[in-house]
Design a protein around this motif. Structure first.
Motif, PDB file in Angstrom:
ATOM      1  N   GLU A 175       6.654 -36.744  24.334  1.00 42.81           N
ATOM      2  CA  GLU A 175       7.468 -35.741  23.621  1.00 42.81           C
ATOM      3  C   GLU A 175       6.841 -34.438  23.581  1.00 42.81           C
ATOM      4  O   GLU A 175       7.538 -33.465  23.530  1.00 42.81           O
ATOM      5  CB  GLU A 175       7.821 -36.521  22.432  1.00 42.81           C
ATOM      6  CG  GLU A 175       8.941 -35.692  21.733  1.00 42.81           C
ATOM      7  CD  GLU A 175       9.291 -36.363  20.316  1.00 42.81           C
ATOM      8  OE1 GLU A 175      10.240 -35.831  19.604  1.00 42.81           O
ATOM      9  OE2 GLU A 175       8.731 -37.403  20.023  1.00 42.81           O
ATOM     10  N   LYS A 176       5.618 -34.379  22.987  1.00 41.50           N
ATOM     11  CA  LYS A 176       5.185 -33.045  22.695  1.00 41.50           C
ATOM     12  C   LYS A 176       4.797 -32.492  23.774  1.00 41.50           C
ATOM     13  O   LYS A 176       4.894 -31.068  23.954  1.00 41.50           O
ATOM     14  CB  LYS A 176       3.608 -33.367  22.131  1.00 41.50           C
ATOM     15  CG  LYS A 176       3.729 -34.119  20.646  1.00 41.50           C
ATOM     16  CD  LYS A 176       2.294 -34.283  19.923  1.00 41.50           C
ATOM     17  CE  LYS A 176       2.472 -34.826  18.573  1.00 41.50           C
ATOM     18  NZ  LYS A 176       1.407 -35.228  18.138  1.00 41.50           N
ATOM     19  N   ALA A 177       4.127 -32.971  25.185  1.00 43.15           N
ATOM     20  CA  ALA A 177       3.766 -32.181  26.087  1.00 43.15           C
ATOM     21  C   ALA A 177       5.162 -31.845  27.215  1.00 43.15           C
ATOM     22  O   ALA A 177       4.713 -30.821  27.806  1.00 43.15           O
ATOM     23  CB  ALA A 177       2.675 -33.120  26.957  1.00 43.15           C
ATOM     24  N   ALA A 178       6.238 -32.713  27.296  1.00 44.36           N
ATOM     25  CA  ALA A 178       7.022 -32.589  28.062  1.00 44.36           C
ATOM     26  C   ALA A 178       7.802 -31.184  27.988  1.00 44.36           C
ATOM     27  O   ALA A 178       8.087 -30.549  28.976  1.00 44.36           O
ATOM     28  CB  ALA A 178       8.223 -33.533  27.978  1.00 44.36           C
ATOM     29  N   LYS A 179       7.706 -30.565  27.015  1.00 43.04           N
ATOM     30  CA  LYS A 179       8.529 -29.514  26.518  1.00 43.04           C
ATOM     31  C   LYS A 179       7.663 -28.195  26.947  1.00 43.04           C
ATOM     32  O   LYS A 179       8.140 -26.843  27.079  1.00 43.04           O
ATOM     33  CB  LYS A 179       8.656 -29.333  25.075  1.00 43.04           C
ATOM     34  CG  LYS A 179       9.692 -30.208  24.383  1.00 43.04           C
ATOM     35  CD  LYS A 179      10.899 -30.109  25.140  1.00 43.04           C
ATOM     36  CE  LYS A 179      11.844 -31.055  24.505  1.00 43.04           C
ATOM     37  NZ  LYS A 179      13.346 -31.396  25.319  1.00 43.04           N
ATOM     38  N   THR A 180       6.345 -28.399  27.390  1.00 39.47           N
ATOM     39  CA  THR A 180       5.595 -27.358  27.913  1.00 39.47           C
ATOM     40  C   THR A 180       5.572 -27.363  29.450  1.00 39.47           C
ATOM     41  O   THR A 180       6.042 -28.372  29.991  1.00 39.47           O
ATOM     42  CB  THR A 180       4.072 -27.496  27.220  1.00 39.47           C
ATOM     43  OG1 THR A 180       3.493 -28.615  27.885  1.00 39.47           O
ATOM     44  CG2 THR A 180       4.058 -27.666  25.882  1.00 39.47           C
ATOM     45  N   ASP A 181       4.586 -26.545  30.173  1.00 39.79           N
ATOM     46  CA  ASP A 181       4.500 -26.418  31.497  1.00 39.79           C
ATOM     47  C   ASP A 181       3.217 -26.959  31.833  1.00 39.79           C
ATOM     48  O   ASP A 181       2.747 -26.545  32.780  1.00 39.79           O
ATOM     49  CB  ASP A 181       4.996 -25.106  31.949  1.00 39.79           C
ATOM     50  CG  ASP A 181       6.210 -24.900  32.795  1.00 39.79           C
ATOM     51  OD1 ASP A 181       6.755 -25.991  32.724  1.00 39.79           O
ATOM     52  OD2 ASP A 181       6.504 -23.821  33.390  1.00 39.79           O
ATOM     53  N   ALA A 182       2.542 -27.473  30.713  1.00 45.14           N
ATOM     54  CA  ALA A 182       1.181 -27.836  30.937  1.00 45.14           C
ATOM     55  C   ALA A 182       0.939 -29.039  31.936  1.00 45.14           C
ATOM     56  O   ALA A 182       1.926 -29.759  32.414  1.00 45.14           O
ATOM     57  CB  ALA A 182       0.540 -28.396  29.709  1.00 45.14           C
ATOM     58  N   ASN A 183      -0.152 -29.060  32.701  1.00 48.39           N
ATOM     59  CA  ASN A 183      -0.269 -29.993  33.867  1.00 48.39           C
ATOM     60  C   ASN A 183      -0.719 -31.209  33.159  1.00 48.39           C
ATOM     61  O   ASN A 183      -1.627 -31.114  32.145  1.00 48.39           O
ATOM     62  CB  ASN A 183      -1.399 -29.402  34.837  1.00 48.39           C
ATOM     63  CG  ASN A 183      -1.137 -28.210  35.673  1.00 48.39           C
ATOM     64  OD1 ASN A 183       0.039 -27.976  35.839  1.00 48.39           O
ATOM     65  ND2 ASN A 183      -1.888 -27.330  36.210  1.00 48.39           N
ATOM     66  N   ILE A 184      -0.244 -32.167  33.602  1.00 49.04           N
ATOM     67  CA  ILE A 184      -0.500 -33.511  32.889  1.00 49.04           C
ATOM     68  C   ILE A 184      -1.187 -34.635  34.027  1.00 49.04           C
ATOM     69  O   ILE A 184      -0.823 -34.687  35.041  1.00 49.04           O
ATOM     70  CB  ILE A 184       0.816 -34.178  32.198  1.00 49.04           C
ATOM     71  CG1 ILE A 184       1.439 -33.338  31.392  1.00 49.04           C
ATOM     72  CG2 ILE A 184       0.686 -35.649  31.905  1.00 49.04           C
ATOM     73  CD1 ILE A 184       2.881 -33.953  30.812  1.00 49.04           C
ATOM     74  N   ASP A 293       6.745 -22.138  41.978  1.00 49.88           N
ATOM     75  CA  ASP A 293       6.671 -22.452  40.744  1.00 49.88           C
ATOM     76  C   ASP A 293       6.890 -23.794  40.451  1.00 49.88           C
ATOM     77  O   ASP A 293       8.167 -24.304  40.722  1.00 49.88           O
ATOM     78  CB  ASP A 293       7.842 -21.539  39.983  1.00 49.88           C
ATOM     79  CG  ASP A 293       7.982 -21.786  38.701  1.00 49.88           C
ATOM     80  OD1 ASP A 293       7.147 -22.148  37.955  1.00 49.88           O
ATOM     81  OD2 ASP A 293       9.377 -21.563  38.090  1.00 49.88           O
ATOM     82  N   ILE A 294       5.847 -24.590  39.972  1.00 50.97           N
ATOM     83  CA  ILE A 294       6.171 -25.996  39.993  1.00 50.97           C
ATOM     84  C   ILE A 294       5.483 -26.340  38.522  1.00 50.97           C
ATOM     85  O   ILE A 294       4.577 -25.833  38.048  1.00 50.97           O
ATOM     86  CB  ILE A 294       5.588 -26.774  40.868  1.00 50.97           C
ATOM     87  CG1 ILE A 294       3.923 -26.380  40.959  1.00 50.97           C
ATOM     88  CG2 ILE A 294       6.038 -26.611  42.322  1.00 50.97           C
ATOM     89  CD1 ILE A 294       3.122 -27.581  41.800  1.00 50.97           C
ATOM     90  N   ARG A 295       5.734 -27.582  37.805  1.00 50.57           N
ATOM     91  CA  ARG A 295       5.042 -28.264  36.923  1.00 50.57           C
ATOM     92  C   ARG A 295       4.354 -29.369  37.430  1.00 50.57           C
ATOM     93  O   ARG A 295       5.016 -30.167  38.337  1.00 50.57           O
ATOM     94  CB  ARG A 295       6.020 -28.610  35.915  1.00 50.57           C
ATOM     95  CG  ARG A 295       5.554 -28.929  34.490  1.00 50.57           C
ATOM     96  CD  ARG A 295       4.935 -30.426  34.306  1.00 50.57           C
ATOM     97  NE  ARG A 295       4.324 -30.522  33.027  1.00 50.57           N
ATOM     98  CZ  ARG A 295       5.064 -30.891  31.939  1.00 50.57           C
ATOM     99  NH1 ARG A 295       6.310 -30.832  32.081  1.00 50.57           N
ATOM    100  NH2 ARG A 295       4.462 -30.943  30.741  1.00 50.57           N
ATOM    101  N   THR A 323      -4.732 -30.548  31.686  1.00 54.67           N
ATOM    102  CA  THR A 323      -4.602 -29.984  30.415  1.00 54.67           C
ATOM    103  C   THR A 323      -4.165 -30.958  29.291  1.00 54.67           C
ATOM    104  O   THR A 323      -4.555 -30.857  28.331  1.00 54.67           O
ATOM    105  CB  THR A 323      -3.501 -28.959  30.699  1.00 54.67           C
ATOM    106  OG1 THR A 323      -3.726 -28.161  31.895  1.00 54.67           O
ATOM    107  CG2 THR A 323      -3.402 -28.315  29.466  1.00 54.67           C
ATOM    108  N   VAL A 324      -3.464 -31.990  29.695  1.00 56.92           N
ATOM    109  CA  VAL A 324      -3.000 -33.040  28.995  1.00 56.92           C
ATOM    110  C   VAL A 324      -3.259 -34.440  29.885  1.00 56.92           C
ATOM    111  O   VAL A 324      -2.650 -34.344  30.846  1.00 56.92           O
ATOM    112  CB  VAL A 324      -1.669 -32.932  28.349  1.00 56.92           C
ATOM    113  CG1 VAL A 324      -1.119 -34.253  27.461  1.00 56.92           C
ATOM    114  CG2 VAL A 324      -1.228 -31.807  27.555  1.00 56.92           C
TER     115      VAL A 324
END
Length: 464
Positions: A175-184, A293-295, A323-324
């Motif tokens: 829930e916290k990470a999804a709203k960002t564009d951080a690589n997971i 432009d990708i996540r 990143t996460v």
């Protein structure tokens, strides 16, 4: 006309005064204006960079007034890149010639000498036309590329469910990470639901209206790596009979999910790192970089920190992708979820096979005590198999976790066997290897003397 920071123009004319005048006028409005006094430079310039509009003189030979040269080079440009808008220019224009030029594929026809406002208007219209054709071309290529990979998911109902504390922590991180564009980076044993996690992240992200494109890196040969990720041009290699769009470009605007990342060879890791860092890819056999432009979401059942220490994985790539980090717990660490999952699959497969079965409390307890080395994937397949084989009103869990007690035990030497059935023995060996290597398919396959492909076939065969 307002100034724009986009657009690349090419002016082709054998008159240096025309080149200078046109460039001085147009460079105020477009990011890049190239010039050449010979049409023989066109092919190399088009191959080297993305050109939106070409202003092309129709006559290059001395005293030529027919415009045939212009038509010849117009056809060459259309063949090279149909998305380029071509403005034909001539000092010997007439209505018939203009009509013929438009029919041949030109965006417009400009007579020399031109009025500045007239030329600016014609170039602006041609540029807009070029951008429209580029978007249509990209849409067509993406549609074609997507049609080639829509076998993802296979319709398997693996559920992303959990009420245990361990899974609640996973859900909170998503829930916290999804709203960002951080690589997971998603880690966990085979069968814990890494692909489902990637789908959950994508659906909760700001990119949910775009595509989620998946690729199993463990199933890629070294020869296919660049083609699958970056695409290829027709003729790039023996079997490249048409252009192919790569997964990076297909995922443009959306999410790219790379599974089994730990299996990448070091030279492939270098190429992947460059694409992530530069946010650009170049198709095999091409020489134009394409912005993407990708996540990025990656997954692995490998311990990448250990792989870095052993020199099998690049540390700079690891820094880029995690990143996460989301660790999915194995099923044996969240036994509270087994009843929930078992009943979910029982209901699903009961509906699929048109039967109604119940799980007795004692049998549910037996399922909960089992370690499930294949995790949720094994549980799903096991329930399906039991639904098919069960008789009566209750699910027969003997098809899942136990061997019938009335079988004779055969003793030979120091090893006891309750069966000589090779298929049963193979299944047990596969289970034992998975348990020993904590769900790491690559290591288990190696220990069993199997290729990864052969190992995956057995996992599918035995529902592991």
């Amino acid at each position: 006309m307002t100034q724009t920071s986009e657009g690349t123009l090419l002016i082709v004319d054998d008159n240096p005064d025309i080149l200078i005048a046109a460039k001085l006028l147009l460079k105020k409005h477009y990011a890049k204006v190239l010039t050449t006094d010979t049409p023989f430079d066109i092919e190399n310039l088009v191959k080297e960079q993305k050109i939106d509009v070409i202003l092309l003189d129709m006559n290059f030979s001395q005293d030529a007034i027919s415009g045939r040269e212009g038509f010849y080079w117009l056809k060459k440009i259309v063949a090279l890149d149909a998305s380029i808008a071509v403005l034909l220019m001539t000092a010997y224009g007439d209505i018939q010639l203009a009509v013929e030029a438009i029919k041949a594929g030109a965006a417009d026809f400009v007579a020399k000498p031109w009025q500045n406002e007239q030329l600016l208007g014609a170039v602006a219209a041609a540029y807009a036309h070029a951008k429209d054709k580029q978007q249509l071309g990209l849409l067509a290529r993406r549609t074609q590329g997507l049609s080639q990979i829509l076998t993802q998911g296979n319709g398997k109902p693996f559920a992303f469910l959990g009420q245990s504390d361990a899974m609640q922590e996973v859900f909170n991180t998503i829930e916290k990470a999804a709203k960002t564009d951080a690589n997971i980076l998603i880690t966990g044993e085979s069968g814990t639901g890494k692909e489902l996690t990637a789908h959950a992240i994508h659906q909760a992200s700001l990119r949910s209206n775009h595509s989620l494109i998946s690729l199993d890196m463990g199933a890629l040969s070294e020869d296919l790596f660049a083609s699958e990720l970056f695409g290829h041009k027709k003729g790039a290699f023996t079997d490249a009979k048409t252009d192919r769009i790569g997964r990076f470009e297909l995922a443009h605007g959306g999410t790219l999910f790379l599974d089994e990342l730990g299996n990448l060879a070091l030279n492939q890791q270098v190429k992947l790192l460059a694409a992530i860092q530069n946010r650009q890819i170049t198709p095999v056999g091409g020489n134009k970089a394409i912005d993407v432009d990708i996540r990025l979401i990656c997954a692995t059942n490998e311990n990448l920190d250990h792989a870095v220490t052993e020199g099998r994985f690049r540390q700079d790539l690891l820094f880029r992708i995690n990143t996460v980090e989301i660790r999915l717990p194995p099923l044996r660490e969240r036994r509270d979820d087994i009843p929930l999952l078992a009943n979910h699959y029982l209901a699903h497969y009961g509906q699929k096979y048109k039967c109604s079965l119940t799980l007795r409390a004692a049998d549910l307890a037996r399922l909960t005590q089992y370690d499930w080395p294949g995790n949720v994937r094994e549980l799903a397949h096991a329930i399906e198999r039991a639904v098919i084989l069960s008789e009566g009103d209750h699910l027969d869990v003997s098809h899942i976790v136990t061997t019938p007690a009335n079988q004779d035990v055969v003793v030979t030497g120091s090893v006891q066997y309750d069966t000589f059935d090779l298929e049963v023995l193979e299944q047990r060996a596969v289970r034992a290897a998975l348990t020993h290597f904590q769900g790491n398919v690559s290591h288990a396959a190696k220990a069993l003397g199997l290729t990864r492909g052969a190992m995956y076939r057995r996992l599918e065969k035995y529902g592991l």
